[in-house]
Design an enzyme around this catalytic site. Structure first.
Site, short mmCIF file in Angstrom:
data_model
loop_
_atom_site.label_atom_id
_atom_site.label_comp_id
_atom_site.label_asym_id
_atom_site.label_seq_id
_atom_site.Cartn_x
_atom_site.Cartn_y
_atom_site.Cartn_z
CD GLU A 10 -1.52 -7.17 4.68
OE1 GLU A 10 -0.52 -7.32 3.10
OE2 GLU A 10 -1.37 -5.54 5.39
CG HIS A 28 -4.11 -3.78 2.95
ND1 HIS A 28 -3.00 -3.34 3.42
CD2 HIS A 28 -4.49 -2.87 2.74
CE1 HIS A 28 -2.89 -1.75 3.92
NE2 HIS A 28 -3.74 -1.10 3.01
CB CYS A 33 -1.09 0.07 1.05
SG CYS A 33 -2.36 1.27 0.83
N1 GLN Z 1 -1.43 6.03 3.19
C1 GLN Z 1 -1.76 5.28 1.77
C2 GLN Z 1 -3.50 5.84 1.21
O1 GLN Z 1 -4.33 6.14 1.64
C3 GLN Z 1 -1.81 4.12 2.14
C4 GLN Z 1 -2.69 4.20 2.65
C5 GLN Z 1 -2.10 2.12 3.13
O2 GLN Z 1 -1.61 2.30 3.15
N2 GLN Z 1 -3.12 1.56 4.10
O3 GLN Z 1 -3.07 5.22 -0.13
#
Ligand code: GLN
Length: 546
Positions: A518, A516, A390
């Site tokens: 995970e 994500h 992310c």
């Molecule tokens: N801050 C980034 C976004 O909002 C990444 C978010 C995250 O790592 N879950 O896109």
């Protein structure tokens, strides 16, 4: 399931905790579920969080631990992650209620006039709302047995309405359809090496004052309880001695269900709930646990992020790494690297050379981002396996834009809204939003995987599903420039409007994902991006581009 005959109603097990928080209720809840699954029953679970936030999404993971994202986009407590991993089930938003959620619903009904002029009170209106949330989550799960873990510690003021609600449920349900399990710490004094049962006794007494007599007591202790201590807890807790169990330290988390079952816990629960006495089949779970126990080659992963003081902030990621490690015979150890240190002293980034792989962790805001970018740079240039999740994916794009393409000052607009090169920018639908709670791009989305790429080889599929939690994305205006400069976008959203995966050919393993993965990793069935990363870090890559 066939084993529960002539019964339409689900059975409920309520799990409470005492003495201190983080006593292991989540693992006990998951373990009870596993014992019942091993006996052929279908199980689902729910977590009650007595805090006033509507959900965990707005909470700092440094204080509260990871925000676990469900398939349907719920931002929930990390215990749901334990339930999903132990029980191999997918939960929904319904599986996590908070004081905030309950009150929001009661107040909405009151404003609509649904209480017909009554004075709206904690008992019965708030408690009714809680009972109805529990029952509807249980019903929609379709499970034979529904586990309800009550967060916090017995004695907390904010937990009282929830305890009152489940106390009432015990009276309203058939006597054999509810069960109360209390988990409490039994500390061992260093000086005398004595197991001390008094805090546990007090905690059970506090429950009884509220009107709940636990049926089972699980002592959380470093080692199995001494016979006398067990007897004492039974006597003061007013339960038979066979109803006292120890959740003792285990080498591998996933052993705990069997450790408890060996003490007769599954059988005791089945008897109390009038479930027919079926012998457990632990064989499939044992083979999973054995993989973990036999994983011996040490593998060191640098976890580069900002909330690194509390390892619970990234528990799904550390578990996903362990799942992948177990599959390739590696025992993964993780070191938490605060990336702010690379900003203060750039030479410190060299310490990453001592690791087998580098993870760039998810996150929000600007603190530590320049340090994360330095870590990405180190991994790219020194050909260290890298997995960016992310924010880690987004910062890999920033690093590439700056250092390969030469776009000076390139950044994400999350950090620098005035950057001359906004290579990462807000999702278009996010631009008008004012409210922060529950408004990110959340939950599962299908991802189109480009044939011929490394990630395609890993998944071995053209379409995969992963969960999401983000507001920003790779800015489409920079796609061509990034691709022309060698970055490969190997996964796309279904509408092809956003980039989901990136990789760098010619690098042993450089993978970033907006998703994500995970959250979908399971013991015995690791997430493919994690498996690819861990295998590459172990020097035995699973897949390479043709
Ligand atoms: N801050 C980034 C976004 O909002 C990444 C978010 C995250 O790592 N879950 O896109």
């Amino acid at each position: 399931m066939v084993f529960v005959e002539a019964r339409e109603m689900v059975k409920f097990i309520f799990i409470t905790g005492g003495v201190l928080s983080s006593v292991g209720k989540g693992i006990t809840t998951s373990s009870i579920g596993k014992m019942l699954q091993a006996r052929g029953y279908s199980v689902s679970a729910m977590k009650i969080d007595p805090y006033v936030n509507v959900d965990a999404g707005t909470m700092n993971p440094f204080m509260h631990g990871e925000v676990f994202v469900t398939e349907d986009g719920g931002e929930t407590d990390l215990d749901l992650g334990h339930y999903e991993r132990f029980l191999d089930i997918n939960l929904s938003k319904l599986s996590n209620i908070t004081t905030g959620k309950v009150y929001a619903s009661v107040i909405e009904k009151e404003r609509k006039g649904e209480y017909l002029g009554q004075c709206v009170q904690i008992i019965p209106h708030v408690t009714d709302e809680i009972k109805s949330a529990i029952r509807s989550a249980a019903k929609s799960s379709g499970a034979d047995v529904f586990l309800v873990e009550i967060g916090g510690t017995i004695g907390d003021i904010e937990g009282l309405p929830f305890l009152e609600a489940v106390r009432q449920m015990r009276l309203e349900e058939d006597a054999r359809d509810t069960l109360f399990v209390h988990v409490a710490l039994v500390p061992i004094l260093n000086s005398t090496n004595e197991q001390k049962s008094k805090p546990c006794q007090h905690s059970v007494q506090e429950m009884r004052r509220i009107g709940i007599q636990p049926d089972l007591i699980v002592a959380r202790c470093r080692v199995p309880l001494d016979r006398d201590v067990r007897r004492k807890i039974a006597l003061f807790g007013s339960v038979p001695v066979e109803a006292v169990f120890t959740s003792y330290d285990a080498e591998c988390l996933y052993q705990i269900p069997m450790n408890l079952d060996e003490q007769g816990m599954g059988e005791y629960i089945a008897k109390k709930l009038a479930l027919n006495g079926r012998a457990p089949d632990w064989a499939p779970w044992i083979s999973v646990v054995e993989e973990f126990m036999n994983a011996s080659t040490p593998l060191r992963i640098a976890m580069c992020g900002k909330y690194t003081k509390l390892s619970d902030s990234y528990v799904s990621i550390t578990e996903a790494l362990k799942h992948a490690g177990a599959k390739v015979g590696c025992c993964v150890s993780t070191d938490w690297i605060e990336t702010t240190q690379f900003e203060k002293d750039p030479s410190k980034v060299e310490q990453l050379g001592g690791y087998d792989g580098i993870m760039i962790l998810p996150g929000f805001g600007s603190r530590g981002t320049e340090g994360k970018i330095s870590a990405v740079h180190y991994a790219r240039v020194n050909k260290k396996p890298l997995l960016g999740i992310c924010y880690g994916f987004q910062l890999a794009v920033v690093e590439y834009a700056r250092n390969v393409i030469g776009l000076e000052g390139a950044n994400t607009t999350e950090v620098d809204p005035k950057t001359p090169h906004p290579v990462i920018d807000l999702l278009p639908e996010q631009k008008q939003l004012e409210s922060l709670g529950g408004t990110m791009r959340l939950g599962s989305y299908r991802i189109i995987v480009e044939p011929g790429t490394m990630i395609h080889r890993l998944y071995n599929s053209d379409v995969v599903v992963e969960r999401h939690r983000h507001r920003y994305e790779v800015n489409p205006k920079y796609w061509d420039l990034l691709r022309e400069s060698g970055m490969v976008f190997s996964g796309w959203s279904e509408d092809r409007k956003r980039v989901e995966f990136l990789e760098l050919p010619g690098h042993p393993f450089f993978l970033g994902t907006q998703s994500h993965p995970e959250f979908r990793s399971r013991p015995g069935r690791p997430s493919m991006p994690y498996l690819g990363f861990v295998s590459a870090a172990a020097g035995k890559p699973v897949a390479r581009p043709a």
